[in-house]
Design an enzyme around this catalytic site. Structure first.
Site, mmCIF file in Angstrom:
data_model
loop_
_atom_site.group_PDB
_atom_site.id
_atom_site.type_symbol
_atom_site.label_atom_id
_atom_site.label_comp_id
_atom_site.label_asym_id
_atom_site.label_seq_id
_atom_site.Cartn_x
_atom_site.Cartn_y
_atom_site.Cartn_z
ATOM 1 N N LYS A 189 59.027 36.945 24.555
ATOM 2 C CA LYS A 189 59.308 36.963 23.117
ATOM 3 C C LYS A 189 58.024 37.401 22.392
ATOM 4 O O LYS A 189 57.075 36.632 22.290
ATOM 5 C CB LYS A 189 59.730 35.558 22.663
ATOM 6 C CG LYS A 189 60.247 35.539 21.254
ATOM 7 C CD LYS A 189 59.217 34.914 20.347
ATOM 8 C CE LYS A 189 59.611 34.983 18.911
ATOM 9 N NZ LYS A 189 58.965 36.076 18.198
ATOM 10 N N GLY A 242 49.080 31.459 20.866
ATOM 11 C CA GLY A 242 49.393 31.415 19.440
ATOM 12 C C GLY A 242 48.733 30.209 18.800
ATOM 13 O O GLY A 242 47.715 29.708 19.274
ATOM 14 N N SER A 243 49.345 29.736 17.732
ATOM 15 C CA SER A 243 48.715 28.669 16.946
ATOM 16 C C SER A 243 48.982 27.287 17.549
ATOM 17 O O SER A 243 49.964 27.088 18.283
ATOM 18 C CB SER A 243 49.275 28.703 15.521
ATOM 19 O OG SER A 243 50.655 28.403 15.557
ATOM 20 N N THR A 246 52.481 25.801 16.622
ATOM 21 C CA THR A 246 53.595 26.193 17.491
ATOM 22 C C THR A 246 53.438 25.557 18.871
ATOM 23 O O THR A 246 54.422 25.093 19.463
ATOM 24 C CB THR A 246 53.664 27.734 17.608
ATOM 25 O OG1 THR A 246 53.710 28.288 16.294
ATOM 26 C CG2 THR A 246 54.885 28.176 18.379
ATOM 27 N N GLY A 247 52.201 25.515 19.358
ATOM 28 C CA GLY A 247 51.959 24.914 20.680
ATOM 29 C C GLY A 247 52.486 23.491 20.771
ATOM 30 O O GLY A 247 53.108 23.094 21.755
ATOM 31 N N GLU A 265 47.600 28.679 25.153
ATOM 32 C CA GLU A 265 46.325 29.299 24.764
ATOM 33 C C GLU A 265 46.318 29.321 23.246
ATOM 34 O O GLU A 265 47.080 30.080 22.639
ATOM 35 C CB GLU A 265 46.233 30.740 25.275
ATOM 36 C CG GLU A 265 46.357 30.891 26.771
ATOM 37 C CD GLU A 265 45.061 30.591 27.477
ATOM 38 O OE1 GLU A 265 44.006 30.614 26.822
ATOM 39 O OE2 GLU A 265 45.112 30.308 28.672
ATOM 40 N N CYS A 300 41.206 35.528 18.898
ATOM 41 C CA CYS A 300 41.196 34.079 19.138
ATOM 42 C C CYS A 300 39.789 33.574 19.423
ATOM 43 O O CYS A 300 39.433 32.474 19.026
ATOM 44 C CB CYS A 300 42.136 33.723 20.278
ATOM 45 S SG CYS A 300 41.737 34.557 21.805
ATOM 46 N N GLU A 398 40.598 27.016 11.599
ATOM 47 C CA GLU A 398 40.623 28.430 11.948
ATOM 48 C C GLU A 398 41.222 29.236 10.793
ATOM 49 O O GLU A 398 42.321 28.926 10.329
ATOM 50 C CB GLU A 398 41.482 28.626 13.200
ATOM 51 C CG GLU A 398 41.524 30.046 13.676
ATOM 52 C CD GLU A 398 42.426 30.236 14.890
ATOM 53 O OE1 GLU A 398 43.563 29.729 14.865
ATOM 54 O OE2 GLU A 398 41.989 30.883 15.851
HETATM 55 P P1 NAD Z 1 52.084 31.625 15.947
HETATM 56 O O1 NAD Z 1 51.988 30.361 16.693
HETATM 57 O O2 NAD Z 1 52.574 31.600 14.564
HETATM 58 O O3 NAD Z 1 53.028 32.644 16.705
HETATM 59 C C1 NAD Z 1 52.845 32.945 18.075
HETATM 60 C C2 NAD Z 1 54.207 33.223 18.678
HETATM 61 O O4 NAD Z 1 54.974 32.035 18.627
HETATM 62 C C3 NAD Z 1 54.998 34.300 17.958
HETATM 63 O O5 NAD Z 1 55.692 35.084 18.908
HETATM 64 C C4 NAD Z 1 55.979 33.488 17.135
HETATM 65 O O6 NAD Z 1 57.169 34.180 16.848
HETATM 66 C C5 NAD Z 1 56.244 32.323 18.056
HETATM 67 N N1 NAD Z 1 56.743 31.125 17.366
HETATM 68 C C6 NAD Z 1 56.534 30.754 16.079
HETATM 69 N N2 NAD Z 1 57.200 29.602 15.810
HETATM 70 C C7 NAD Z 1 57.826 29.235 16.943
HETATM 71 C C8 NAD Z 1 58.652 28.132 17.310
HETATM 72 N N3 NAD Z 1 58.986 27.176 16.451
HETATM 73 N N4 NAD Z 1 59.108 28.060 18.586
HETATM 74 C C9 NAD Z 1 58.764 28.995 19.495
HETATM 75 N N5 NAD Z 1 58.015 30.090 19.193
HETATM 76 C C10 NAD Z 1 57.541 30.198 17.942
HETATM 77 O O7 NAD Z 1 50.658 32.304 16.054
HETATM 78 P P2 NAD Z 1 50.195 33.717 15.454
HETATM 79 O O8 NAD Z 1 49.953 33.552 14.012
HETATM 80 O O9 NAD Z 1 51.123 34.795 15.893
HETATM 81 O O10 NAD Z 1 48.855 33.955 16.269
HETATM 82 C C11 NAD Z 1 47.624 33.518 15.803
HETATM 83 C C12 NAD Z 1 47.159 32.320 16.586
HETATM 84 O O11 NAD Z 1 47.079 32.630 17.983
HETATM 85 C C13 NAD Z 1 45.768 31.905 16.196
HETATM 86 O O12 NAD Z 1 45.694 30.510 16.133
HETATM 87 C C14 NAD Z 1 44.915 32.426 17.349
HETATM 88 O O13 NAD Z 1 43.687 31.798 17.502
HETATM 89 C C15 NAD Z 1 45.812 32.232 18.504
HETATM 90 N N6 NAD Z 1 45.412 33.094 19.631
HETATM 91 C C16 NAD Z 1 44.908 32.490 20.754
HETATM 92 C C17 NAD Z 1 44.500 33.260 21.832
HETATM 93 C C18 NAD Z 1 43.953 32.635 23.106
HETATM 94 O O14 NAD Z 1 43.853 33.317 24.106
HETATM 95 N N7 NAD Z 1 43.622 31.363 23.113
HETATM 96 C C19 NAD Z 1 44.624 34.653 21.767
HETATM 97 C C20 NAD Z 1 45.134 35.226 20.594
HETATM 98 C C21 NAD Z 1 45.542 34.415 19.534
#
Ligand code: NAD
Length: 494
Positions: A189, A242-243, A246-247, A265, A300, A398
């Site tokens: 996704k 991601g964030s 969401t994690g 991550e 990130c 962040e």
């Molecule tokens: P996000 O968590 O908003 O979205 C990430 C993904 O999760 C997207 O595909 C989104 O559609 C999906 N998502 C959103 N809500 C969801 C839910 N309720 N259930 C399941 N999936 C859902 O994050 P973002 O804004 O896209 O990315 C930025 C974040 O990612 C920052 O915090 C950044 O630091 C982090 N990041 C971390 C790394 C790493 O390797 N640690 C790398 C890149 C980005």
């Protein structure tokens, strides 16, 4: 590879509406729903993607399950999977420039960085795991006479992968390549604002010979497609970048469904620590700027907290301020651009809000404004916030934008305390000529990676993962394979 004429030709080329990739077929959403994709370069509609439904996710996970269970991929010899993956990597390289330009138009990263960090990095990652997989062996345990203990390594099953928008191909490949090399099937996704290149890369995988159902891509909203995927009883392992918000949800979804393993991550607030004895202060200035402002800070591991020893603080800030002003911000398809577009209007507004809050608290701000508004694009000045205390919000949360908080320190102990004083633990850097201090700092800082006398950069041979609230598990390196291979013991009486 870098052909400016071709880049210019692709700049306005129409991009057809994109659909899901399920069971080897390109298909629309079950209810025909679509979402507009806005380009951060000009705010205009670039194309549309399918807005996935629960039924689409169900179709994809079922296809992945069937593909896994009948052994069309999981049952192949590792060397046979390797051959397909190597072909896939070659196809990505052949199409690298086109993929990079589509990616830039979709997510705003500077083209030079996009080319290297996106298709070329993804191809390298796929090649790395392809080459590794026929060298991974099981074990014979040192058991007592009369017994034989064998340890097999088996693919886990169906992997759900949810990825963000900042480096979709690079991060996508960090998940897809080891998962597929190990013999699993995947449902991916992508982020709403960066789906186009992942769909194309997946199609190239099918062209290279991935059997139908082994790699499926469902686009759409996180709160629908992501949530249904994370709740699916068919998904055995969920990998996510991601964030933290969401994690946390994904862990809940796992608990509410089948206790699938969840590897996260997440974000960071990474400290970049400059001691007065840094070997080359001019280099530290340039690299620190790149470490936060490239890709408009949407990295990130970005070094978003600059800790500077007080004796050089004012000089360092003055040089950094002067250097920042020479960094060209704007059109990411212009190779001279140092910092491209912010991915979305929402992210830009969030960045500006952080700056306003810091200003209201009395911090000194350099930059901090939206620029090039006439283009319709989402551009922001590189921004420096000084006079910051370690506990201020701008030093704790962040931003995920081109905003750098500067904090002075007096001693090594104080630097360590400030560096470790957030909820995060993803990356860090130390600039010093003192070898022993460098080693002490590497041990003392709680992070997945600590750079010494540089910021950013690493390669596929080393792991990337966070500690504390920056996540668990690792992408990259041979360690990443552990997430996608189960251990099974055979205990035999001789
Ligand atoms: P996000 O968590 O908003 O979205 C990430 C993904 O999760 C997207 O595909 C989104 O559609 C999906 N998502 C959103 N809500 C969801 C839910 N309720 N259930 C399941 N999936 C859902 O994050 P973002 O804004 O896209 O990315 C930025 C974040 O990612 C920052 O915090 C950044 O630091 C982090 N990041 C971390 C790394 C790493 O390797 N640690 C790398 C890149 C980005």
């Amino acid at each position: 590879m870098f052909d400016q004429n071709r880049i210019d030709a692709l700049r306005d080329a129409p991009i057809p509406p994109a659909q899901h990739l399920i069971d080897g077929q390109s298909c629309p959403a079950s209810d025909g729903g679509i979402m507009e994709v806005l380009s951060p370069l000009n705010g205009k509609v670039l194309t549309t993607i399918a807005q996935g439904t629960a039924a689409d996710v169900e179709a994809a996970t079922q296809a992945a399950r069937r593909a896994f269970d009948d052994g069309r991929w999981s049952g192949l010899a590792p060397a046979a999977r390797k051959a397909v993956l190597l072909k896939w990597a070659a196809l990505i390289e052949e199409n690298a420039l086109e993929l990079a330009v589509i990616g830039v138009r979709d997510n705003g990263t500077e083209i030079g960085m996009a080319l290297k960090a996106e298709p070329l990095s993804a191809a390298g990652t796929i090649r790395y795991y392809a080459e590794a997989i026929d060298k991974i062996t099981g074990e014979i345990a040192p058991t007592a006479p009369g017994t034989l203990g064998l340890v097999h390594r088996e693919p886990v099953g169906v992997v759900g992968a949810i990825v963000p928008w900042n480096f979709p191909l690079m991060i996508g490949a960090w998940k897809l390549a080891p998962a597929l090399a190990a013999g699993n099937s995947v449902v991916l996704k992508p982020a709403e604002t960066a789906s186009l290149t992942l769909l194309r890369m997946a199609q190239l995988g099918l062209d290279a010979g991935l059997p139908p159902g082994v790699l499926n891509v469902v686009t759409g909203l996180g709160a629908v497609v992501g949530e249904v995927l994370a709740l699916s009883m068919e998904v055995d392992v969920l990998v996510f970048t991601g964030s933290g918000t969401t994690g946390r949800r994904l862990l809940e979804y796992s608990a509410r469904s089948n206790l699938k393993r969840v590897y996260l991550e997440l974000g960071g607030k990474s400290p970049n620590i400059v001691f007065a004895d840094a070997p080359d202060l001019a280099e530290a200035v340039k690299t620190s700027a790149a470490g936060i402002f490239r890709n408009a800070g949407q990295v990130c591991v970005a070094g978003s907290r600059l800790l500077v020893e007080r004796s050089i603080h004012d000089q360092f800030v003055a040089e950094l301020t002067a250097y920042m002003k020479t960094m060209p911000v704007g059109d990411p398809l212009n190779p001279a651009t140092a910092a491209g577009a912010v991915n979305s209007l929402r992210q830009l507004e969030q960045n500006l809000q952080f700056v306003e809050e810091a200003r209201a608290q009395g911090h000194a701000i350099t930059g901090g404004a939206r620029i090039l508004e006439g283009t319709g694009g989402y551009f922001m000045e590189p921004t420096l916030v000084t006079g910051v205390s370690p506990s201020d919000r701008i030093a704790q949360d962040e931003v995920f934008g081109p905003v750098l908080a500067v904090i002075p320190f007096d001693t090594e102990e104080e630097a360590i305390r400030i560096a470790n004083g957030t909820d995060y633990g993803l990356a860090a850097a130390v600039w010093t000529s003192d070898l022993l201090r460098a080693h002490r700092m590497v041990r003392a800082i709680k992070a997945g990676i600590v750079h010494v006398n540089t910021y950013g950069g690493s390669d596929i041979t080393v792991p990337l993962g966070g500690v504390k609230q920056s996540g668990n598990g690792h992408d990259k390196s041979l360690h990443a394979l552990d997430k996608y291979l189960d251990l099974k013991t055979a205990w035999i009486k001789l």
